[in-house]
Scaffold this motif. Structure first.
Motif, short mmCIF file in Angstrom:
data_model
loop_
_atom_site.label_atom_id
_atom_site.label_comp_id
_atom_site.label_asym_id
_atom_site.label_seq_id
_atom_site.Cartn_x
_atom_site.Cartn_y
_atom_site.Cartn_z
N LYS A 1 28.13 -35.16 -18.60
CA LYS A 1 27.51 -34.31 -17.47
C LYS A 1 26.71 -33.11 -18.00
O LYS A 1 27.10 -32.53 -19.24
CB LYS A 1 28.33 -33.56 -16.51
CG LYS A 1 29.08 -34.62 -15.88
CD LYS A 1 30.14 -34.23 -14.86
CE LYS A 1 30.82 -35.40 -13.98
NZ LYS A 1 31.77 -34.78 -13.06
N THR B 1 25.76 -29.44 -11.55
CA THR B 1 25.92 -30.19 -12.55
C THR B 1 25.31 -31.44 -12.42
O THR B 1 25.34 -31.81 -11.20
CB THR B 1 27.52 -30.67 -12.78
OG1 THR B 1 28.33 -29.35 -12.97
CG2 THR B 1 28.06 -31.61 -13.77
N CYS C 1 24.52 -41.01 -26.57
CA CYS C 1 24.14 -39.45 -27.19
C CYS C 1 22.88 -39.16 -27.22
O CYS C 1 22.57 -37.70 -26.83
CB CYS C 1 24.98 -39.04 -28.14
SG CYS C 1 26.81 -39.42 -27.89
N CYS D 1 21.28 -38.25 -23.97
CA CYS D 1 21.77 -37.02 -23.37
C CYS D 1 21.05 -35.81 -24.04
O CYS D 1 20.71 -34.91 -23.24
CB CYS D 1 23.11 -37.01 -23.76
SG CYS D 1 24.15 -38.09 -22.53
N GLU E 1 18.69 -33.10 -22.21
CA GLU E 1 19.00 -31.51 -22.07
C GLU E 1 17.69 -30.96 -22.22
O GLU E 1 17.67 -30.09 -21.96
CB GLU E 1 20.24 -31.59 -23.28
CG GLU E 1 20.50 -30.08 -23.42
CD GLU E 1 21.66 -29.81 -24.57
OE1 GLU E 1 22.61 -29.79 -24.08
OE2 GLU E 1 21.31 -29.93 -25.87
N THR F 1 32.18 -35.56 -20.94
CA THR F 1 32.32 -35.78 -19.51
C THR F 1 30.75 -36.64 -18.98
O THR F 1 30.85 -36.82 -17.98
CB THR F 1 32.33 -34.59 -18.90
OG1 THR F 1 31.17 -33.74 -19.12
CG2 THR F 1 33.60 -33.78 -19.31
N ASN G 1 27.61 -31.80 -21.77
CA ASN G 1 29.18 -32.08 -22.37
C ASN G 1 29.06 -33.51 -22.68
O ASN G 1 29.22 -34.51 -21.83
CB ASN G 1 30.03 -31.54 -21.34
CG ASN G 1 31.22 -31.88 -21.79
OD1 ASN G 1 31.85 -32.76 -22.54
ND2 ASN G 1 32.17 -30.77 -21.49
#
Length: 70
Positions: free
Chosen positions: A39, A4, A12, A15, A19, A37, A34
């Motif tokens: 993470k 992790t 967002c 993130c 990813e 969280t 996620n």
């Protein structure tokens, strides 16, 4: 094997970018953020060295964040 990585960016869109960068890294089987969280879980390809792959993922993400800050 799965690790992790917390990117603590609170954005967002960022993130999602992280990813995508992780998923494109050699040795990564899957990567999923996620958003609750903040993470990212990374699953490695069979035979991949988790430490080496995580280092590559972190470097790609850090370079991307540096470009966004400048």
């Amino acid at each position: 094997d799965e690790k992790t990585l917390c990117n603590r960016c609170r954005l967002c869109q960022l993130c999602s970018k992280m990813e995508g960068l992780a998923q494109e890294t050699p040795g990564v089987k899957t990567a999923a953020v996620n958003f609750m969280t903040q993470k990212m879980a990374i699953e490695f390809e069979p035979g991949a060295d988790a430490g080496t792959v995580m280092k590559a993922v972190k470097e790609r993400c850090e370079k991307s964040m540096q470009r966004l800050r400048s």
